[in-house]
Design an enzyme around this catalytic site. Structure first.
Site, PDB file in Angstrom:
ATOM      1  N   ASP A 114       0.862  -1.179   0.000  1.00 41.53           N
ATOM      2  CA  ASP A 114       0.000   0.000   0.000  1.00 41.53           C
ATOM      3  C   ASP A 114       0.897   1.226   0.000  1.00 41.53           C
ATOM      4  O   ASP A 114       1.978   1.229   0.604  1.00 41.53           O
ATOM      5  CB  ASP A 114      -0.876   0.026   1.251  1.00 41.53           C
ATOM      6  CG  ASP A 114      -1.811  -1.169   1.329  1.00 41.53           C
ATOM      7  OD1 ASP A 114      -2.419  -1.497   0.300  1.00 41.53           O
ATOM      8  OD2 ASP A 114      -1.904  -1.772   2.409  1.00 41.53           O
ATOM      9  N   ARG A 167     -13.650   1.329  -3.365  1.00 40.38           N
ATOM     10  CA  ARG A 167     -13.101   1.550  -2.024  1.00 40.38           C
ATOM     11  C   ARG A 167     -12.741   3.023  -1.799  1.00 40.38           C
ATOM     12  O   ARG A 167     -11.573   3.377  -1.632  1.00 40.38           O
ATOM     13  CB  ARG A 167     -11.878   0.665  -1.768  1.00 40.38           C
ATOM     14  CG  ARG A 167     -12.183  -0.806  -1.815  1.00 40.38           C
ATOM     15  CD  ARG A 167     -10.996  -1.638  -1.382  1.00 40.38           C
ATOM     16  NE  ARG A 167     -11.295  -3.072  -1.469  1.00 40.38           N
ATOM     17  CZ  ARG A 167     -10.440  -4.043  -1.192  1.00 40.38           C
ATOM     18  NH1 ARG A 167      -9.214  -3.726  -0.779  1.00 40.38           N
ATOM     19  NH2 ARG A 167     -10.796  -5.307  -1.301  1.00 40.38           N
ATOM     20  N   ASP A 180      -4.629   2.378   3.302  1.00 39.69           N
ATOM     21  CA  ASP A 180      -5.400   1.382   4.037  1.00 39.69           C
ATOM     22  C   ASP A 180      -5.256   1.622   5.533  1.00 39.69           C
ATOM     23  O   ASP A 180      -4.148   1.909   6.028  1.00 39.69           O
ATOM     24  CB  ASP A 180      -4.938  -0.030   3.684  1.00 39.69           C
ATOM     25  CG  ASP A 180      -5.529  -0.522   2.371  1.00 39.69           C
ATOM     26  OD1 ASP A 180      -6.166   0.291   1.675  1.00 39.69           O
ATOM     27  OD2 ASP A 180      -5.350  -1.709   2.042  1.00 39.69           O
ATOM     28  N   ASP A 234      -1.460  -2.234  -4.528  1.00 41.28           N
ATOM     29  CA  ASP A 234      -2.589  -2.601  -3.675  1.00 41.28           C
ATOM     30  C   ASP A 234      -3.354  -1.327  -3.322  1.00 41.28           C
ATOM     31  O   ASP A 234      -3.779  -0.581  -4.202  1.00 41.28           O
ATOM     32  CB  ASP A 234      -2.097  -3.357  -2.447  1.00 41.28           C
ATOM     33  CG  ASP A 234      -3.222  -4.125  -1.746  1.00 41.28           C
ATOM     34  OD1 ASP A 234      -4.334  -4.195  -2.293  1.00 41.28           O
ATOM     35  OD2 ASP A 234      -2.978  -4.653  -0.661  1.00 41.28           O
TER      36      ASP A 234
END
Length: 445
Positions: free
Chosen positions: A222, A317, A265, A261
């Site tokens: 990430d 997302r 996050d 990714d």
């Protein structure tokens, strides 16, 4: 919820006399002066009402750092030394220009070939684990072992850990990190501001044959990952995949060969996070809050505020939430005309509670209002004041109407309403303000 008569602009600052940028006493973000052409914001702290990160002691980052722990850096080697293995000594780390994480200790660029070990190659990996030959078992054997060894060599270079009581900030309009997997793990009181965080590129994705029913490629990094982090403020950061978007990668085994990714996050019990005036663009999975349906230890945590951010050309997302209490207000969502892979923006998952208000969604004709929200065993969505292509939209009613019988209905019963937040503008006002002020290089202006 309370509101204010006048919206707070990204560049609003109260001029104070003296050289406060060099002082050790912290001042709130609304009270820092400009110094020269580019403001020195390195000792700013989060304002007392600015989202969840203002709770329980607030977020001051490295504002108390002494002169010996204030750094201005231009190289990866210097950044690693300043981060000090994730120590909690108060520190201010100022990034001047772009630091590339894929470099050796002498600053020379490293490519994927430089990390490859034990005979790993993409062609060899594809030949070894072609589902038509290998089947649906997890990869194992020489090529998978070589991939792991190669991935470990890259991870040693690109994974950078930020410790408690740190401010990581850019010094100019194009300062940032390229290729880095920035991690804030089991740390608290961190500020990340005014940076371009780009292209956390995984040279060695792993094939997961049983993911999603069809199999998928999984990358390791990430761009910014909060794990067990607390009191974190992310402000005026630009997140993207740089010059290597996943959309340009080939398709192997019928799936896109993903090299990235998440952009940001927030998982593993992280709590009290504010993300403001940032820009997320050109990416698939932008932001995950909570990392698993069975991670019940996340209950009561994952309290996050997202305000005045732009999500442009993001597939999904933005965010997707499990367990968290998330306040999403005054954000700007833009789906481009050619975005035929768009899936959703707001993801409502297990035991989550979202308050989504006064956001502006702009999409092409093939994206309907009902597409903006997706639920997986979701709980609560309190939505109000949002606009869709310039018109008011009731996200909850539309979602339930379009998905009746196929998915669980959402309710507007949110147990705890947000308490800390700044002035809430209308969706139209926020849309204009975010387009002008969000992203790196615009803080304090």
């Amino acid at each position: 919820m309370r509101s204010a008569l006048r919206p707070r602009r990204a560049g609003a600052r109260i001029a104070l006399a003296g050289a406060l940028a060099a002082a050790l006493t912290a001042v709130p973000a609304s009270a820092q002066p400009e110094s020269g052409r580019y403001p020195d914001l390195s000792r700013e702290v989060l304002a007392a009402d600015d989202g969840w990160a203002a709770a329980e002691g607030g977020t001051t980052g490295g504002s108390a750092a002494d002169a010996a722990h204030v750094y201005t850096l231009r190289t990866r080697a210097g950044l690693v030394r300043a981060l000090d293995g994730g120590s909690d000594v108060p520190k201010i780390i100022r990034i001047a220009g772009v630091i590339d994480a894929n470099t050796d200790d002498a600053g020379r660029p490293l490519s994927c070939a430089d990390y490859a070990a034990d005979g790993y190659s993409v062609a060899g990996y594809l030949a070894a684990y072609d589902p038509r030959v290998w089947g649906a078992a997890k990869p194992s054997g020489p090529q998978e072992e070589a991939r792991r060894a190669s991935a470990a060599r890259q991870a040693e270079r690109v994974t950078l850990t930020v410790g408690s009581n740190t401010t990581l900030i850019g010094t100019g309009p194009h300062s940032g990190l390229r290729g880095a997997a920035l991690q804030i793990e089991d740390a608290r009181n961190v500020i990340v501001r005014d940076l371009e965080l780009s292209d956390a590129y995984d040279c060695f994705p792993v094939w997961q044959p049983n993911s999603g029913g069809l199999g998928d490629w999984k990358s390791a990094y990430d761009t910014l990952w909060l794990r067990g982090a607390r009191n974190i403020w992310v402000d005026h950061v630009t997140f993207d995949d740089g010059r290597r978007p996943d959309s340009a990668e080939p398709v192997y085994f019928g799936r896109n060969f993903l090299r990235h990714d998440g952009l940001l996050d927030i998982t593993n019990g992280s709590d009290l996070v504010t993300v403001s005036w940032s820009r997320f663009s050109g990416h698939d999975k932008a932001m995950l809050v909570g990392n698993g349906d069975g991670v019940v230890t996340d209950r009561g945590k994952l309290r996050v505020t997202l305000h005045h951010n732009e999500f442009a050309d993001v597939v999904q997302r933005a965010p997707r939430v499990r367990f968290g209490q998330v306040h999403v207000y005054n954000n700007r969502y833009v789906v481009p005309e050619d975005a035929h892979d768009y899936r959703y923006s707001i993801g409502v998952s297990t035991e989550s509670a979202l308050v989504v208000e006064n956001n502006a969604f702009t999409t092409p004709a093939h994206v309907e209002a009902a597409d903006l929200v997706k639920s997986w065993n979701g709980s609560a969505l309190l939505a109000r004041g949002n606009v869709f292509n310039g018109y008011p939209v009731d996200l909850l009613t539309i979602y339930n109407a379009y998905n009746s019988g196929s998915e669980r209905d959402l309710t507007d019963q949110v147990d705890r309403l947000p308490e800390l937040y700044g002035p809430v503008e209308s969706a139209a006002e926020a849309d204009r303000a975010v387009a002008r002020h969000a992203g790196a290089g615009r803080a304090g202006r």
